[in-house]
Design an enzyme around this catalytic site. Structure first.
Site, PDB file in Angstrom:
ATOM      1  CG  HIS A 111      -1.845   1.180   1.266  1.00 44.50           C
ATOM      2  ND1 HIS A 111      -2.948   1.269   0.436  1.00 44.50           N
ATOM      3  CD2 HIS A 111      -1.837   2.311   2.022  1.00 44.50           C
ATOM      4  CE1 HIS A 111      -3.576   2.401   0.684  1.00 44.50           C
ATOM      5  NE2 HIS A 111      -2.928   3.053   1.640  1.00 44.50           N
ATOM      6  CD  GLU A 176       3.875   1.417  -4.476  1.00 49.93           C
ATOM      7  OE1 GLU A 176       3.325   0.404  -4.948  1.00 49.93           O
ATOM      8  OE2 GLU A 176       3.441   2.574  -4.657  1.00 49.93           O
TER       9      GLU A 176
END
Length: 217
Positions: A111, A176
């Site tokens: 996330h 990420e």
């Protein structure tokens, strides 16, 4: 033996690509066994096929609100491919509590915020509106509650005064791509353990263990 991983996608699959590239290393403790999309038009399918990864499409739209029926078909595909771990890579469909509990401690999600802050949609806009000075990304084990679950790894970036949601998203996306493979390595190698709702790891803290923003000269 390497753990067999299924990556679930709904779109372009940029985090999927990062995982696929990391798994090419001989010492990586996991192999990407299959990429599954709930949308036939997902761009990530072509990326996976180009990398030589088997792909499957299990369209979710025909199932409507019957999540259990969709998950039964998905579970059958996971069983057929002898999957040990699931990585969600922009998979835009919620799971039932039964499915999540079946994969407890074996399903990872990423996330784009420093959870537990800024869950749900538009996390970058939420961060900017809150005026925080640091944001980032979180890989966590999936639990029935959305964007929650034991945190495996996090990475942070400083927020600039001139940032927009788009510019912040671009920098967080780079984080990420760095932390998701590391999280999978930790889990697949047995380097994580759950202590109640807390994930503890065998990894060392970052040698650069401070990030102060803004930097005052």
């Amino acid at each position: 033996m390497k753990r067999r991983v299924a990556i679930l996608i709904s779109g372009r699959g940029s985090n999927m690509t990062a995982l696929v590239e990391a798994a090419k290393a001989k010492d990586f403790p996991a192999e990407i066994a299959v990429v599954i999309s709930n949308k036939a038009a997902a761009e990530g399918l072509a990326r996976a096929q180009a990398a030589g990864i088997p792909t499957l499409v299990i369209e979710s739209k025909p199932f409507g609100q019957d999540r259990a029926a969709f998950e039964a078909k998905l579970q059958s595909a996971l069983d057929d491919n002898r999957i040990d771990l699931i990585c969600l890579g922009g998979f835009m469909r919620l799971f039932t509590a039964d499915f999540v509990q079946r994969w407890q401690g074996r399903m990872l999600n990423i996330h784009p915020s420093l959870l537990p802050s800024f869950r749900g949609l538009d996390p970058h806009g939420q961060a900017l509106r809150a005026g925080v000075k640091i944001s980032g990304a979180t890989v966590h084990f999936v639990i029935p509650e959305t964007d929650a679950g034991p945190i495996i790894i996090q990475g942070a970036v400083a927020i600039r005064d001139d940032d927009t949601a788009e510019t912040l998203a671009a920098r967080v996306l780079e984080i990420e791509h760095r932390i998701y493979p590391d999280a999978l390595r930790l889990v697949a190698s047995g380097g994580t353990r759950l202590d109640g709702d807390i994930c503890k790891t065998s990894a060392n803290a970052s040698p650069d263990d401070s990030l102060i923003s803004p930097s005052v000269i």
